[in-house]
Write an enzyme that holds these catalytic residues in place. Structure first.
Site, mmCIF file in Angstrom:
data_model
loop_
_atom_site.group_PDB
_atom_site.id
_atom_site.type_symbol
_atom_site.label_atom_id
_atom_site.label_comp_id
_atom_site.label_asym_id
_atom_site.label_seq_id
_atom_site.Cartn_x
_atom_site.Cartn_y
_atom_site.Cartn_z
ATOM 1 N N GLY A 1 0.671 12.250 -0.102
ATOM 2 C CA GLY A 1 -0.321 11.444 0.515
ATOM 3 C C GLY A 1 -0.893 12.022 1.677
ATOM 4 C CG ASP B 1 0.502 8.814 3.431
ATOM 5 O OD1 ASP B 1 1.585 8.711 3.860
ATOM 6 O OD2 ASP B 1 0.405 8.498 2.168
ATOM 7 C CD GLU C 1 4.172 1.198 3.585
ATOM 8 O OE1 GLU C 1 4.181 -0.010 3.217
ATOM 9 O OE2 GLU C 1 4.224 2.275 2.538
ATOM 10 C CG PHE D 1 0.699 -0.894 -2.162
ATOM 11 C CD1 PHE D 1 1.842 -0.306 -1.982
ATOM 12 C CD2 PHE D 1 -0.066 -0.542 -3.389
ATOM 13 C CE1 PHE D 1 1.977 0.673 -2.440
ATOM 14 C CE2 PHE D 1 0.015 0.483 -3.876
ATOM 15 C CZ PHE D 1 1.052 1.403 -3.581
ATOM 16 N NE ARG E 1 -0.805 10.863 -4.908
ATOM 17 C CZ ARG E 1 -0.049 10.607 -4.131
ATOM 18 N NH1 ARG E 1 -0.103 10.551 -3.008
ATOM 19 N NH2 ARG E 1 1.138 10.623 -4.554
#
Length: 179
Positions: free
Chosen positions: A43, A99, A102, A151, A164
């Site tokens: 990511g 990236d 969370e 998300f 991506r």
């Protein structure tokens, strides 16, 4: 693919401005230090590429491949190191480039591992931060943007290894999850 996007949260221009601002801050903070940037695959690749262009210092880069999602939309809490660093970080000033932060479970494991390798310093820069999702006691020193608990995909972030390559960050339409 673009038809699957419900909403764009950060445009290409927004992201580049974040990279420029963070790069200037990192340049100031890491003057005279032995900066070693660790990108977390997959990511962070796009973010890392754009970010380091704005860091006006000599630096080294390497990558770790770590998984905690295993194909879903939420972290399982089980962290697997798929690729470790290729070179020593002992006595280096390490900057983890991520990236999104969370739950923090993955980054907590990574920071503990890297700190055990006798680094001078260790900090985290993340493009996105979802503080409402945090489960582990960890924070990034450098944050591009705090975002709501949705998300997100694009600019390196994926859903089942897709999306991506979108040049912006957005959310998926609910019906995409049903596919």
């Amino acid at each position: 693919m673009k038809n699957d996007v419900k909403e764009v949260l950060l445009t290409e221009d927004d992201i580049q401005e974040i990279c420029r601002t963070l790069g200037e801050k990192l340049t100031a903070d890491y003057q005279g230090k032995d900066l070693f940037c660790v990108g977390i695959l997959k990511g962070s690749v796009l973010f890392m590429t754009d970010l380091i262009k704005h860091i006006d210092l000599p630096l080294a880069i390497d990558f770790m491949d770590v998984s905690s999602y295993h194909g879903g939309t939420e972290s399982t809490g089980e962290v697997q190191i798929l690729k470790d660093l290729s070179s020593s970080i002992e006595n280096k000033d390490v900057l983890i480039i991520e990236d999104i932060l969370e739950t923090g479970t993955t980054l907590k494991s990574i920071t503990e591992l890297l700190q055990s390798r006798r680094v001078n310093s260790l900090e985290i820069v993340t493009l996105l931060d979802k503080p409402n999702r945090r489960k582990a006691d960890i924070e990034a020193k450098y944050v591009g943007k705090k975002i709501p608990d949705e998300f997100v995909i694009g600019y390196g972030l994926d859903y089942q290894e897709k999306y991506r390559n979108l040049p912006y960050i957005g959310t998926l339409k609910p019906e995409v999850y049903a596919k």
